[in-house]
Design an enzyme around this catalytic site. Structure first.
Site, mmCIF file in Angstrom:
data_model
loop_
_atom_site.group_PDB
_atom_site.id
_atom_site.type_symbol
_atom_site.label_atom_id
_atom_site.label_comp_id
_atom_site.label_asym_id
_atom_site.label_seq_id
_atom_site.Cartn_x
_atom_site.Cartn_y
_atom_site.Cartn_z
ATOM 1 N N HIS A 24 -49.137 8.461 -34.811
ATOM 2 C CA HIS A 24 -48.357 8.523 -33.355
ATOM 3 C C HIS A 24 -47.732 9.524 -32.824
ATOM 4 C CE1 HIS A 24 -48.657 4.030 -34.169
ATOM 5 N NE2 HIS A 24 -48.396 3.946 -32.851
ATOM 6 N N LYS A 66 -42.099 8.624 -31.357
ATOM 7 C CA LYS A 66 -41.717 7.280 -32.072
ATOM 8 C C LYS A 66 -40.655 7.213 -32.974
ATOM 9 C CE LYS A 66 -44.314 3.519 -33.957
ATOM 10 N NZ LYS A 66 -44.145 2.520 -33.082
ATOM 11 N N GLY A 73 -44.769 -1.191 -36.384
ATOM 12 C CA GLY A 73 -44.624 -2.421 -36.624
ATOM 13 C C GLY A 73 -46.002 -3.036 -36.908
#
Ligand code: NAP
Length: 250
Positions: free
Chosen positions: A135, A139, A145
């Protein structure tokens, strides 16, 4: 025409939803609600479905208010726990309109939802499986998740199939082997220039299958959001529904 209101309309996701609704032939934009607006303005008189993309600290209260006002909700905000969902279920049981719906999607990207599903289907055919999520560096949580959900799905598929534990000869301090989720190792990369990406590696002696989902842009979430709005507006899913796979013919 499906009348759609957007809660968090000035946010990154909210603004994308406003654009997607305006571009959809079968939808019209009802209310745009930001921090300074009163969510009480969203009623069954002007809205068939409210789409909620705000912040985890505000989302539950927004959803409970909308349900009490008789409005169906599609939720993309993250941070939902079993306890919060139980509150939504209880609110729906007392909702003013029959058949009211709330839909929560931890991930609206169809590539991510399919990667999750395909990884679970493949898991029992392989000796080893590990998840790598990659990512952008802003983040806040790690691992994501979605990656945790993928690992749980792989673990469940392996347990259902009676798979043996995965071989791993690591000894001593194994600080670089990622977070272990139900026996599946999950690794998190944070790199400038990336958006949201996930890779599942499945290995047998002499072969590997890689399943990879790349979300390059917020546009990747919009087909999933519109799919959810259409399903919720149709009244086919009364009560609380979680996960975009509920609307995909998998
Ligand atoms: P963002 O740009 O920070 O937008 C959030 C917006 O919500 C801001 O405009 C904020 O206003 C507003 N807001 C906060 N509290 C509010 C309230 N009580 N009522 C109305 N508006 C309120 O964040 P984002 O990138 O759009 O992400 C929003 C959420 O979606 C996050 O939880 C993110 O993790 C999640 N997300 C989910 C998916 C998925 O596929 N499910 C995909 C991407 C993101 P201010 O700026 O004035 O505070």
């Amino acid at each position: 025409m499906i009348r759609v209101s957007v809660i968090g309309a000035q946010g990154r996701m909210g603004a994308s939803v406003v654009g997607a609704v305006e571009a959809a032939d079968d939808m019209e934009l009802a209310k745009k609600i930001g921090m300074d607006d009163d969510i009480a303005a969203v009623t069954p008189g002007n809205t068939d479905v409210a789409v909620e993309f705000t912040v985890p600290t505000a989302s539950l209260a927004n959803v409970l208010k909308l349900v009490a006002q008789g409005v169906n909700v599609v939720v993309g905000t993250t941070g939902w726990t079993d306890e919060k969902m139980a509150q939504v279920k209880a609110a729906l049981a007392k909702a003013p309109k029959a058949g009211q719906s709330v839909f929560i999607a931890p991930n609206f990207a169809i590539s991510a939802v399919l990667a999750d599903k395909f990884a679970a289907q493949a898991a029992k055919y392989f000796t080893s499986a590990e998840v790598i999520e990659l990512h952008h560096p802003d983040k806040v949580d790690a691992p994501s998740g979605t990656a945790i959900h993928t690992a749980q799905a792989i673990a469940k598929a392996r347990a259902d199939a009676g798979s043996a534990p995965m071989p791993d000869g690591t000894q001593g301090e194994a600080a670089s082997r990622g977070q272990v989720v139900d026996g599946v190792h999950v690794h998190a990369v944070r790199l400038q220039g990336l958006n949201a990406h996930e890779e599942v590696l499945l290995g047998n002696t002499g072969e590997q299958l890689v399943i990879r989902a790349d979300s390059f842009d917020r546009a990747s979430f919009m087909p999933g959001v519109l799919l959810a709005v259409r399903n919720i507006a149709s009244g086919s899913h009364p009560g609380l529904t979680v996960g975009l796979d509920s609307f995909l013919d998998l």
